[in-house]
Each structure stands twice: as structure tokens, then as C-alpha cells.
Design an enzyme around this catalytic site. Structure first.
Site, PDB file in Angstrom:
ATOM      1  N   ASP A   1       0.835  -1.194   0.000  1.00  0.00           N
ATOM      2  CA  ASP A   1       0.000   0.000   0.000  1.00  0.00           C
ATOM      3  C   ASP A   1       0.876   1.252   0.000  1.00  0.00           C
ATOM      4  OD1 ASP A   1      -2.747   1.178   0.442  1.00  0.00           O
ATOM      5  OD2 ASP A   1      -1.766   1.942   2.240  1.00  0.00           O
TER       6      ASP A   1
ATOM      7  N   GLU B   1       1.633  -0.465  -5.190  1.00  0.00           N
ATOM      8  CA  GLU B   1       0.650   0.572  -5.457  1.00  0.00           C
ATOM      9  C   GLU B   1       1.419   1.887  -5.476  1.00  0.00           C
ATOM     10  OE1 GLU B   1      -3.321   2.725  -3.590  1.00  0.00           O
ATOM     11  OE2 GLU B   1      -1.588   2.247  -2.348  1.00  0.00           O
TER      12      GLU B   1
END
Length: 565
Positions: A221, A289
Site C-alpha cells: 500500500d 501501489e
């Protein structure tokens, strides 16, 4: 339990033949996938009970969004313990059972990792609050003195991704106003200070914990975050930037970087992580990401000694226009291929408007804003679904790896009409309702139309309300039904695997209008019509079509066809 993966992983792959280069990976948002307990929130036993349906769909791996111990201020992306399961989702034993079932089915398992920030309930942050300025405990996070005569102003002008200031001032133990801490997201999500070696060591331990348990890798993330520029200089982002810093532009023009995104130091972090993963058997993977511009910069995350994959957000954000699609596909293959990595295609995830709605929006909609009743340019659902099916048929023909977000194989649209009282995304609250946020793509998915909560559970509870008519999209309603979106996806994935399209090379075909994307790959001719006028097709048996051909056998607008080349 053994740290060995599924049997196929025992045999080392030759470079270029690793499973992750061509895999179709299915994203599970645990809160909204399947709820075995009946409390209205999806859980790990619910996932285990539905894995057979994913085997039937034809995916190679699953990626699970966070299920760690968390106060759930940001749906689990505020982690209080990186090495345990939140009781909301089950137990570590439940995780092991899910992992074992996936292994039996030949499905690999990737889990989310959130290294940019923790929950404010993490024991490290609680220790930092109790400690004094300059202490070792505070050094794990980004605490700073305020500005102004009495330190009453934040250290700089940075704004939170979710809206509002990115700094919160604490009250010291003696009751006096104290230092400020950085939180690029919600105030309950303080950022780690990655210049502190102890933070590095903590996350290496977290990686080992899950690798030893048997996971096949990690989706990281905010992989473009972590490191901040020296001095934390002021920054005002461009007006057209999305909440995560903008998509990955296809231009080669230099794009200014925010001092908290894409700093060079992040690459040293991932080189260390890659070395650790490479020490394990079974081709464990890291997927980034990383919302940075341009595509060539994203490719830096997947150099041979760093991560294996990076989400292609440039592709996700490309409109349904043939010229733009051809450009981004070429740019993607060049950028990722230039560092020996596959392009990783994606159209939807838990942070963006579902593409069955997004591709039919008629007004600008920045990433993270979401859509709701007052949004300008709301989509026509019929056009949206038609374009989504066509876009998916084009994407799944492309060489490389692809991600599918739960429910897109059912043709689910974004839920627009959620009651304000039901919304839970921090974006909604931090912007005082000016931005709807991401709840609309996170509504629990339907399994059976004649069951409570459309089969999400057996009690009818649902942490976000399912809209009227949701059951029409249910898997049971589409399974075995010719022309359904579910059967389209099953056919796409079967042909993709049988023809080894993920390993193929792409050849553009000339002679079509500017509204057409036409290519040949591994003996398949793929034609996508993004315009309104029907297109004559070349000779060749139809392998699949995202919509019906017209009476003259031509390809209508917003339709993609695969032909035997």
C-alpha cells in the site's frame, strides 16, 4: 505449518517464465466478499467458503486487502498489529485454513501490507505519545515542532489525502500543547519515519512472519510513500492531481514530485525486501501501489532487484477512446519491458469508481472523489456496463499480468445512492461531504438473489447497504447463462490461459478507423470499437464477443471481439 507454496512453486522457474508475469489476480476486499459469521462484515471463513467459485472463474491468485488487527477507522488500512488477525475477520487459524484451501485449489495468496503508516492504536504510537520530544519512541514517527510564535501552526502546509491538514497537534503528558505528528491520510494513521532503522527492522520481521506462514507475496500500500524529502518543504499539488498524487501519465515530460511521494529512498527499502523474498522458495512477489508520473518513473519500482509488479494506473485512468488506449498500451509495454518487468493491467479496485460506471461518466472525476447523487455527469448504467465488458475483453488480451476487482466479473456498477448516514469513508467526513469517497465500490457483493443480503451472509446484515436490484447481478443468476458478464469473464480467462496470451507479443493492425483498437496476439485478432459506428470484421471464427454483433455481422460500438486469426 509449512512455508512451502502450492506444488507448482517447488520447481524454480527460468527467468521470464515466473508465474507472476502472466497471472490473473483477483482482489478480495474481505469486508465485502462473504460473511460467514452473519455480523454484516465479510471474514476469512467466508472467503474460504467461496474459493471454489474463484477456481471456477479461472484466476491464478488472490490478493486480500487488510484483515489485520485494527480499529477500522479506514477499513483496516489503519493497522494496530501487523502479525495478527482482527477478530472482525477471524483468527490466525482461520487464515491458515483459508491459505490451505487456496493451496489445494492451486490458487496463490497475496496479502496487503501497509508500511507508510500505522493506526494511532499501534503500541509504538501509544508509546510515542507517552514519551517526551526527541525520545527514541517518538523517533519512529514524524513528530515535529509547530511554527508560529507558540508552535500553534503546523510544521508545513501539507494536506491529507482524505482532505484537511496532514498534521495533528498532541497534548503532552503535563497537559500543555505539544508537538505535531504527520498523517498523510486520516489523523488516526500516523506516518512512520523511514529514516529510522528500527522501522526497517520491524517491517522485515513482519515480512518474515507472513512468508514463514506461506503467503505468496505482498501488495504494498502507498508504495510511493514512506520516504519524505529532507526538511519537509511546503507543497501545493496541481489542481488536477488525484488524491494519491495523480495517475501515471503516458507522457515523457518530467512531472514534479510531491515531497512525500516517490522519493529516491523508497527504492532502497524495496531492494532490501526483494533480497529477503528471494531467500524464500516459491517465487514470492511484491506488487507496488505507486501513483507516480510518468510511466517511466513507475518502472523504477520494478527494476530487477526491486519489486515484481506495479499497478498500471495510467491504463486504469485512460478514457474509453481508441487513440488514448493505443498510446497507453504502447507506452506501458515500452516502460515496463525496458526493465524486464511485465505490465500489470487493472481497471478497478477498492479505491476507484468501478469501471462499469467510470467509463460512462460525462464529467471529470478525480481519483478518490467517488460519485454520489449530486455528482455531475452521472453514467448511464447500460452504456457503462457495455463499455466495461468491452474494456475487460481488451485488457485480458494484453501480454503481462492482470488484476480483477471482486464483483467486476458480475458487472457491478458503482453504488451511487448510498444514504449519507451509511457512508464510512474518512474522505466523506474530512471534506464535510464535498467528496463522496470510496464506499460506492465497496458495497458487499451479491451471490444469490433469493438469499438474505443477496447471499453475502444468512442474516441479511450488511456493513454498507446493498441497493435495490443488487440481486440481478448475483453470481447464481449469471452462472451458466450465455451472454452474462460472469460467463464472459470465464471465457476470457479460459482462452487467455489456453492461448498463453500473457506471454505473447502484440502486433497492431492497420486499416481501421480512429475509433478502433485492433491487434493480433498469439493467433487471436482482437478488435475493440470505442466509437458509435459499426465496424466490418475480417474473416475468422468468433471466439468471444463482449456484446452481440449486428444483423450484418459487424461490430457495434462499445464492443470488443476476439477472432481466430
Amino acid at each position: 505449518m509449512s512455508s512451502q507454496n502450492i506444488d507448482a512453486s517447488v520447481v524454480p522457474a527460468t527467468p521470464g517464465d515466473e508465474w507472476w508475469r502472466t497471472a490473473v489476480i483477483y482482489q478480495i476486499y474481505p469486508r465485502s466478499f462473504a460473511d460467514a459469521s452473519g455480523d454484516g462484515v465479510g471474514d476469512l471463513p467466508g472467503i474460504t467458503g467461496r474459493l471454489d467459485s474463484l477456481k471456477e472463474l479461472g484466476v491464478d491468485a488472490i490478493w486480500l486487502s487488510p484483515f489485520y488487527t485494527s480499529p477500522q477507522k479506514d477499513a483496516g488500512y489503519d493497522v494496530a498489529d501487523y502479525c495478527d488477525v482482527d477478530p472482525l475477520f477471524g483468527t490466525l487459524d482461520d487464515f491458515d485454513r483459508m491459505l490451505d484451501k487456496a493451496r489445494q485449489l492451486g490458487i496463490r495468496v497475496i496479502i496487503d501490507l501497509v508500511p507508510n503508516h500505522s493506526s494511532d492504536q499501534h503500541r509504538w504510537f501509544q508509546a510515542a505519545l507517552a514519551a517526551s520530544p526527541g525520545s527514541e519512541e517518538r523517533g519512529r514517527y514524524l513528530f515535529r515542532e509547530g511554527t508560529g510564535e507558540h508552535g500553534e501552526l503546523p510544521p508545513n502546509n501539507w494536506q491529507s489525502v482524505f482532505g484537511g491538514p496532514a498534521w495533528t497537534r498532541i497534548t503532552e503528558a503535563d497537559g500543555t500543547p505539544g508537538q505535531w505528528y504527520l498523517h498523510l491520510f486520516d489523523s488516526s494513521q500516523p506516518d512512520f519515519d523511514w529514516s529510522n532503522r528500527r522501522v526497517h527492522e520491524q517491517f522485515l520481521d513482519v515480512l518474515r512472519f507472513w512468508l514463514d506462514r506461506g503467503v505468496d507475496g505482498f501488495r504494498v500500500d502507498v508504495a510511493h510513500g514512506l520516504v519524505k524529502a529532507d526538511g519537509l518543504p511546503d507543497w501545493t499539488p496541481p489542481a488536477d492531481a488525484g488524491s494519491m498524487g495523480g495517475g501515471s501519465a503516458i507522457t515523457d515530460e518530467p512531472v514534479p514530485l510531491a515531497p512525500y511521494w516517490g522519493q529516491d529512498g523508497v527504492h532502497e527499502v524495496y531492494r532490501e525486501w526483494r533480497a529477503l523474498l528471494d531467500s524464500y522458495e516459491g517465487e514470492r512477489v511484491l506488487a507496488a501501489e505507486a501513483w507516480v508520473d510518468p510511466l517511466g518513473r513507475i518502472a523504477q519500482w520494478v527494476r530487477p532487484d526491486e519489486m515484481h509488479q506495479a499497478f498500471n494506473f495510467a491504463y486504469l485512468e485512460t478514457p474509453w477512446e481508441a487513440s488514448a488506449l493505443r498510446t497507453v498500451i504502447d507506452a506501458s509495454l515500452d516502460a515496463f519491458g525496458g526493465v524486464g518487468a511485465p505490465s500489470t493491467w487493472v481497471l478497478s479496485n477498492h479505491d476507484v469508481v468501478r469501471h462499469a460506471s467510470r467509463l460512462a461518466l460525462t464529467a471529470e472525476n478525480l481519483q478518490g472523489d467517488g460519485i454520489g447523487p449530486k455528482t455531475k455527469g452521472l453514467p448511464d448504467p447500460v452504456i457503462g456496463l457495455r463499455r466495461a465488458r468491452a474494456a475487460s475483453a481488451l485488457m485480458l488480451a494484453l501480454p503481462g499480468s492482470a488484476y480483477i476487482y471482486q464483483g467486476e466479473e458480475l458487472g457491478l456498477p458503482e453504488v451511487v445512492d448510498l444514504p449519507d448516514s451509511a457512508r464510512q469513508d474518512p474522505t466523506w467526513f474530512r471534506t464535510n461531504g464535498e467528496r463522496y469517497g470510496r464506499d460506492g465500490c465497496r458495497v458487499p457483493i451479491p451471490w444469490e438473489s433469493d438469499a438474505p443480503a443477496n447471499g453475502f451472509n444468512d442474516t441479511g446484515e450488511s456493513w454498507l447497504p446493498q441497493p435495490a436490484g443488487w440481486g440481478a447481478f448475483a453470481r447464481a443468476e449469471q452462472r451458466g447463462v450465455g451472454g452474462s458478464t460472469l460467463e464472459l469473464y470465464r471465457t476470457l480467462l479460459t482462452l487467455r490461459a489456453d492461448r498463453s496470451l500473457g506471454l505473447s507479443t502484440l502486433e497492431w493492425l492497420d486499416g481501421y478507423s480512429d475509433a478502433v483498437v485492433a491487434l493480433r496476439t498469439a493467433g487471436v485478432t482482437v478488435i475493440a470499437n470505442t466509437g458509435e459506428q459499426p465496424v466490418a470484421l475480417p474473416a475468422g471464427a468468433v471466439l468471444l464477443s463482449s456484446g452481440e454483433l449486428d444483423a450484418d455481422g459487424r461490430l457495434p460500438g462499445d464492443t470488443t471481439v476476439w477472432l481466430e486469426a
